[in-house]
Design a protein around this motif. Structure first.
Motif, PDB file in Angstrom:
ATOM      1  N   TYR A 166      -9.512  -4.528  -9.338  1.00 55.78           N
ATOM      2  CA  TYR A 166      -9.952  -4.368  -7.951  1.00 55.78           C
ATOM      3  C   TYR A 166     -10.333  -2.949  -7.545  1.00 55.78           C
ATOM      4  O   TYR A 166     -10.964  -2.759  -6.509  1.00 55.78           O
ATOM      5  N   ASP A 167      -9.973  -1.931  -8.317  1.00 59.20           N
ATOM      6  CA  ASP A 167     -10.370  -0.572  -7.939  1.00 59.20           C
ATOM      7  C   ASP A 167     -11.891  -0.415  -7.832  1.00 59.20           C
ATOM      8  O   ASP A 167     -12.388   0.154  -6.851  1.00 59.20           O
ATOM      9  N   PRO A 168     -12.673  -0.904  -8.816  1.00 60.75           N
ATOM     10  CA  PRO A 168     -14.135  -0.796  -8.682  1.00 60.75           C
ATOM     11  C   PRO A 168     -14.664  -1.536  -7.459  1.00 60.75           C
ATOM     12  O   PRO A 168     -15.598  -1.065  -6.801  1.00 60.75           O
ATOM     13  N   LEU A 169     -14.065  -2.692  -7.149  1.00 63.86           N
ATOM     14  CA  LEU A 169     -14.492  -3.434  -5.957  1.00 63.86           C
ATOM     15  C   LEU A 169     -14.226  -2.622  -4.703  1.00 63.86           C
ATOM     16  O   LEU A 169     -15.082  -2.505  -3.823  1.00 63.86           O
ATOM     17  N   MET A 170     -13.036  -2.031  -4.606  1.00 68.02           N
ATOM     18  CA  MET A 170     -12.702  -1.257  -3.416  1.00 68.02           C
ATOM     19  C   MET A 170     -13.639  -0.064  -3.261  1.00 68.02           C
ATOM     20  O   MET A 170     -14.097   0.229  -2.146  1.00 68.02           O
ATOM     21  N   ALA A 171     -13.928   0.615  -4.369  1.00 68.20           N
ATOM     22  CA  ALA A 171     -14.837   1.759  -4.298  1.00 68.20           C
ATOM     23  C   ALA A 171     -16.226   1.317  -3.855  1.00 68.20           C
ATOM     24  O   ALA A 171     -16.876   1.986  -3.036  1.00 68.20           O
ATOM     25  N   ALA A 172     -16.694   0.181  -4.375  1.00 69.60           N
ATOM     26  CA  ALA A 172     -18.023  -0.310  -4.013  1.00 69.60           C
ATOM     27  C   ALA A 172     -18.087  -0.709  -2.545  1.00 69.60           C
ATOM     28  O   ALA A 172     -19.064  -0.420  -1.847  1.00 69.60           O
ATOM     29  N   VAL A 173     -17.039  -1.374  -2.053  1.00 67.65           N
ATOM     30  CA  VAL A 173     -17.007  -1.767  -0.640  1.00 67.65           C
ATOM     31  C   VAL A 173     -16.995  -0.526   0.240  1.00 67.65           C
ATOM     32  O   VAL A 173     -17.697  -0.455   1.256  1.00 67.65           O
ATOM     33  N   LEU A 174     -16.209   0.466  -0.143  1.00 64.30           N
ATOM     34  CA  LEU A 174     -16.135   1.696   0.649  1.00 64.30           C
ATOM     35  C   LEU A 174     -17.486   2.399   0.693  1.00 64.30           C
ATOM     36  O   LEU A 174     -17.898   2.903   1.746  1.00 64.30           O
ATOM     37  N   ARG A 175     -18.188   2.432  -0.430  1.00 71.66           N
ATOM     38  CA  ARG A 175     -19.523   3.055  -0.456  1.00 71.66           C
ATOM     39  C   ARG A 175     -20.506   2.304   0.437  1.00 71.66           C
ATOM     40  O   ARG A 175     -21.453   2.896   0.955  1.00 71.66           O
ATOM     41  N   ALA A 184       8.210   2.862 -10.266  1.00 72.18           N
ATOM     42  CA  ALA A 184       7.865   4.258 -10.553  1.00 72.18           C
ATOM     43  C   ALA A 184       6.450   4.375 -11.101  1.00 72.18           C
ATOM     44  O   ALA A 184       5.692   5.282 -10.701  1.00 72.18           O
ATOM     45  N   ARG A 185       6.075   3.478 -11.981  1.00 64.71           N
ATOM     46  CA  ARG A 185       4.728   3.524 -12.553  1.00 64.71           C
ATOM     47  C   ARG A 185       3.676   3.205 -11.496  1.00 64.71           C
ATOM     48  O   ARG A 185       2.571   3.743 -11.525  1.00 64.71           O
ATOM     49  N   MET A 186       4.018   2.350 -10.532  1.00 63.95           N
ATOM     50  CA  MET A 186       3.083   2.038  -9.461  1.00 63.95           C
ATOM     51  C   MET A 186       2.707   3.301  -8.690  1.00 63.95           C
ATOM     52  O   MET A 186       1.542   3.515  -8.352  1.00 63.95           O
ATOM     53  N   THR A 187       3.690   4.155  -8.435  1.00 66.04           N
ATOM     54  CA  THR A 187       3.415   5.403  -7.733  1.00 66.04           C
ATOM     55  C   THR A 187       2.451   6.271  -8.527  1.00 66.04           C
ATOM     56  O   THR A 187       1.540   6.900  -7.963  1.00 66.04           O
ATOM     57  N   GLU A 188       2.619   6.301  -9.851  1.00 65.47           N
ATOM     58  CA  GLU A 188       1.730   7.095 -10.695  1.00 65.47           C
ATOM     59  C   GLU A 188       0.315   6.526 -10.705  1.00 65.47           C
ATOM     60  O   GLU A 188      -0.666   7.264 -10.582  1.00 65.47           O
ATOM     61  N   THR A 189       0.190   5.209 -10.861  1.00 72.29           N
ATOM     62  CA  THR A 189      -1.142   4.616 -10.961  1.00 72.29           C
ATOM     63  C   THR A 189      -1.893   4.672  -9.635  1.00 72.29           C
ATOM     64  O   THR A 189      -3.125   4.727  -9.623  1.00 72.29           O
ATOM     65  N   MET A 190      -1.167   4.677  -8.516  1.00 79.62           N
ATOM     66  CA  MET A 190      -1.843   4.762  -7.223  1.00 79.62           C
ATOM     67  C   MET A 190      -2.541   6.097  -7.054  1.00 79.62           C
ATOM     68  O   MET A 190      -3.491   6.207  -6.282  1.00 79.62           O
ATOM     69  N   SER A 191      -2.092   7.122  -7.787  1.00 73.55           N
ATOM     70  CA  SER A 191      -2.769   8.407  -7.702  1.00 73.55           C
ATOM     71  C   SER A 191      -4.182   8.318  -8.278  1.00 73.55           C
ATOM     72  O   SER A 191      -5.100   9.009  -7.809  1.00 73.55           O
ATOM     73  N   ASP A 192      -4.375   7.455  -9.279  1.00 71.97           N
ATOM     74  CA  ASP A 192      -5.722   7.254  -9.823  1.00 71.97           C
ATOM     75  C   ASP A 192      -6.618   6.569  -8.787  1.00 71.97           C
ATOM     76  O   ASP A 192      -7.786   6.930  -8.618  1.00 71.97           O
ATOM     77  N   THR A 193      -6.058   5.567  -8.110  1.00 72.03           N
ATOM     78  CA  THR A 193      -6.811   4.899  -7.046  1.00 72.03           C
ATOM     79  C   THR A 193      -7.141   5.875  -5.926  1.00 72.03           C
ATOM     80  O   THR A 193      -8.264   5.890  -5.399  1.00 72.03           O
TER      81      THR A 193
END
Length: 210
Positions: free
Chosen positions: A81-90, A136-145
């Motif tokens: 879903y990250d690519p979808l969110m970026a595309a919607v935001l654009r 804990a890993r969720m917090t790390e991966t959200m930084s990429d988003t």
């Protein structure tokens, strides 16, 4: 045999162009690994589920699993879903307030996830609450988003991709999403997650009133 991967609806605003054969094969493999992982965790629990078992259930090698996912936690947390969110935001109007753009983006992504992969969303949320390593890993991966969405907002505003106010703003919004998701999981997955996220963003917009 793994089910056909479910991808975000192509009719969504800002939808990505159709993938090539190689990309589709990679997606099928990634989804097969993730579905096998969720199935095994449902049957025997998170700690008892090994990469070797996941590989066997997904009909791939353990090295293939690690090629797609660095850790077991990543298998649980990674989605498409990250690519979808970026595309919607654009795709949002340039004069739209950033919070409104992010609100509509999150609403669309969450609605698609809830419709297409409702049980996976619920199981993932339960695991976020129950397994400290996943939380804990969720917090790390959200930084990429956050980095991806910050770059999109910065581009829309003609600012540097590393613009600090934009980074702070996006981090606050994603932090709200994280806390709402955990709250939802801690309270038996009751209530409408999309509406709860909307209410949290209203708090960010209007400030906390005690």
């Amino acid at each position: 045999m793994a089910a056909t991967p479910r991808t975000p609806p192509s009719t969504a605003p800002g939808a990505q162009p159709p993938m090539g054969l190689r990309e589709r094969k990679k997606l099928r493999t990634r989804v097969a690994i993730r579905q096998a992982t969720y199935r095994l965790i449902s049957e025997q629990g998170y700690d008892a589920t090994t990469i070797e078992q996941i590989a066997e259930a997904a009909e791939v090698s353990p090295s293939t699993v690690f090629r797609y996912f660095a850790t077991k936690e990543d298998i649980v947390l990674t989605d498409e879903y990250d690519p979808l969110m970026a595309a919607v935001l654009r795709s949002r109007p340039l004069d739209e307030p950033p919070l409104e753009s992010l609100r509509l983006m999150m609403r669309e992504a969450l609605s698609s996830f809830a419709i297409e992969e409702d049980e996976e969303l619920r199981q993932r949320t339960r695991l976020m609450v129950e397994v400290p390593a996943i939380r804990a890993r969720m917090t790390e991966t959200m930084s990429d988003t956050a980095k991806l969405l910050s770059e999109v907002l910065a581009d829309r505003a003609g600012r540097s991709p590393d613009d600090l106010p934009i980074r702070v703003f996006v981090a606050a919004v994603l932090g709200a999403l994280r806390e709402v998701t955990l709250y939802w999981g801690e309270h038996g997955l009751e209530g409408d997650l999309v509406e709860m996220v909307d209410a949290a963003l209203d708090t960010l917009e209007g400030g906390l009133r005690l």
